[in-house]
Scaffold this motif. Structure first.
Motif, PDB file in Angstrom:
ATOM      1  N   LYS A 159       0.841  -1.107  -0.311  1.00 19.37           N
ATOM      2  CA  LYS A 159       0.307   0.215  -0.175  1.00 19.37           C
ATOM      3  C   LYS A 159       0.608   1.280   0.031  1.00 19.37           C
ATOM      4  CE  LYS A 159      -4.232  -1.763   1.703  1.00 19.37           C
ATOM      5  NZ  LYS A 159      -5.525  -1.704   2.753  1.00 19.37           N
ATOM      6  N   LEU A 160       1.991   1.624   0.896  1.00 23.87           N
ATOM      7  CA  LEU A 160       2.730   2.160   0.917  1.00 23.87           C
ATOM      8  C   LEU A 160       3.576   2.350  -0.448  1.00 23.87           C
ATOM      9  CD1 LEU A 160       4.891   1.936   3.668  1.00 23.87           C
ATOM     10  CD2 LEU A 160       3.276   3.115   2.802  1.00 23.87           C
ATOM     11  N   ALA A 218       0.554   4.071  -2.751  1.00 20.81           N
ATOM     12  CA  ALA A 218       0.424   5.498  -2.453  1.00 20.81           C
ATOM     13  C   ALA A 218       1.463   6.501  -2.367  1.00 20.81           C
ATOM     14  CB  ALA A 218       0.907   5.941  -0.295  1.00 20.81           C
ATOM     15  N   PRO A 238      -4.516   3.625   0.594  1.00 23.96           N
ATOM     16  CA  PRO A 238      -3.363   4.157  -0.143  1.00 23.96           C
ATOM     17  C   PRO A 238      -3.316   5.758  -0.181  1.00 23.96           C
ATOM     18  CG  PRO A 238      -3.785   2.286  -1.244  1.00 23.96           C
ATOM     19  CD  PRO A 238      -4.478   2.823  -0.607  1.00 23.96           C
ATOM     20  N   ARG A 281      -1.479   8.842   1.458  1.00 23.03           N
ATOM     21  CA  ARG A 281      -0.903  10.034   1.039  1.00 23.03           C
ATOM     22  C   ARG A 281      -0.935  11.360   1.139  1.00 23.03           C
ATOM     23  NH1 ARG A 281       3.099  10.162  -3.042  1.00 23.03           N
ATOM     24  NH2 ARG A 281       2.328  12.061  -4.431  1.00 23.03           N
TER      25      ARG A 281
END
Length: 402
Positions: free
Chosen positions: A43-44, A47, A119, A123
């Motif tokens: 997910k990072l 993002a 994500p 962000r």
């Protein structure tokens, strides 16, 4: 729905070098299970596509072997936290240390179950962290969730410190470097004494330092649950830390302060559902009225005791705790904590049945069609209105005694 951001205080404009959400960004993670950690990394990467981001992770986490630009920074977990559901002093110390060592200009600190975040939400927190000193997450909870926050933490913090974010103990935060440093300095006092699990209160720290504050709606998220099932123990842990922080910052909040712009909270009524069984809450309150009346009489003035007597005689369907009575009760308990009117452990234990009475009243009210958020905002207004009462009693504690 995409996350939205509302600036709660004026925030400095981002510098030209901070145009990308991940510029010099550190994302700090608490311990996660192996599968959750891998999901979090994925997910990072979504993002911050193609961007180099520092990811602080406990050394027990598995090493990621992909070709992602995420740069892992392991840190040691010296003790197993007994409060993994909430951010603690050790989390703030670790975050600032790694941010400083790696020249990060902003941090995103994510709590347990962070792998459930979208994500876009991650962000949004990062973007806000590059513009404001403190960014707290806004959680869309059900009408029966987060009631300790709604009853005590939010209205007191809003009234005393003039802050508007709804969640004083949000477990997902965006921090400027100077905010991370301030929280680490506050946390260091606890970790040096071996109290790694101690709680901090970021909103009051930011307010006391006149730092900018923002709030980001992060959308759906799984929130971790306390491992301690006993409400009495849990409430004492939270309110004990909270009251101590209020005591420590009394010189700040006693001065007159402006009110920050309101966040447009959803005040629509929830989908109709069967009313909860509040009988155990009311039984606990009525039993306490008999058994704890002597202790309450050492803390509460006669008018509040009279209000509690009326409550103890009400039928369940009409049970309703007035907002101003609840505000006075909480303020008098804060004062008694400061003065050590009785043993603090006994004091905080005596608050639990009163909180249950408020919770029962709140649940009855919303089951009749009142929007939960409308009532919570009304409660906050009652605390704001009655702030002079606390200030007066703080300065002259014997003035209102019988």
């Amino acid at each position: 729905m995409a996350p939205t951001q509302t600036n709660i205080a004026s925030a400095p404009a981002p510098s030209p070098t901070a145009t990308a959400a991940s510029a010099s960004l550190l994302v700090s993670l608490v311990p996660l299970p192996s599968d959750a950690f891998e999901t979090m990394l994925a997910k990072l990467a979504l993002a911050f596509p193609g961007e180099t981001v520092l990811v602080a992770t406990p050394d027990a986490a598995p090493q990621h072997s992909g070709d992602s630009p995420l740069r892992l920074l392991p840190y040691a977990v010296t003790t197993v936290s007994s409060s993994p559901w909430i951010l603690t002093a050790a989390d703030y110390v670790n975050t600032y240390k790694l941010a400083q060592e790696n020249h990060a200009s902003a941090c995103v600190l994510l709590g347990a179950e962070a792998q459930s975040l979208h994500p876009e939400a991650i962000r949004a927190l990062a973007k806000s962290a590059l513009q404001s000193d403190l960014t707290t997450a806004y959680y869309n909870l059900g009408p029966r969730e987060g009631l300790v926050n709604s009853a005590i933490l939010y209205p007191v913090t809003r009234a005393l410190f003039g802050t508007r974010p709804r969640f004083c103990q949000a477990i997902d935060l965006g921090l400027s470097l100077r905010m991370a440093e301030r929280l680490a300095a506050a946390a260091q006092r606890f970790t040096a004494a071996g109290q790694n699990d101690a709680l901090l209160w970021p909103l009051s720290e930011a307010a006391a330092a006149s730092y900018s504050i923002a709030e980001v709606d992060i959308g759906p998220r799984t929130l971790p649950q306390p491992v301690v099932p006993d409400l009495n123990t849990l409430l004492a842990q939270i309110t004990g830390s909270f009251f101590a922080d209020i005591d420590a910052k009394a010189a700040f909040w006693q001065r007159a302060r402006g009110v920050q712009p309101a966040y447009p909270y959803n005040q629509s009524a929830p989908v109709a559902e069967p009313p909860p069984d509040i009988t155990p809450m009311l039984d606990a309150f009525r039993l306490a009225y008999t058994n704890l009346h002597e202790i309450w009489s050492l803390v509460l003035p006669p008018n509040s005791l009279l209000g509690l007597k009326k409550l103890s005689l009400m039928h369940p369907e009409s049970f309703r705790m007035p907002d101003n009575l609840w505000a006075r009760i909480v303020y008098d308990f804060i004062l008694a904590y400061r003065l050590r009117t009785i043993n603090r452990g006994h004091l905080l234990g005596a608050l639990t049945p009163l909180y249950l009475a408020w919770a029962a009243s709140h649940l009855i009210l919303i089951s009749s069609g009142t929007a939960p958020e409308k009532h919570i905002q009304d409660v906050a207004v009652a605390f704001e209105t009655d702030k002079p009462y606390l200030v007066s009693r703080w300065r002259w504690p014997d003035r209102f005694n019988p």
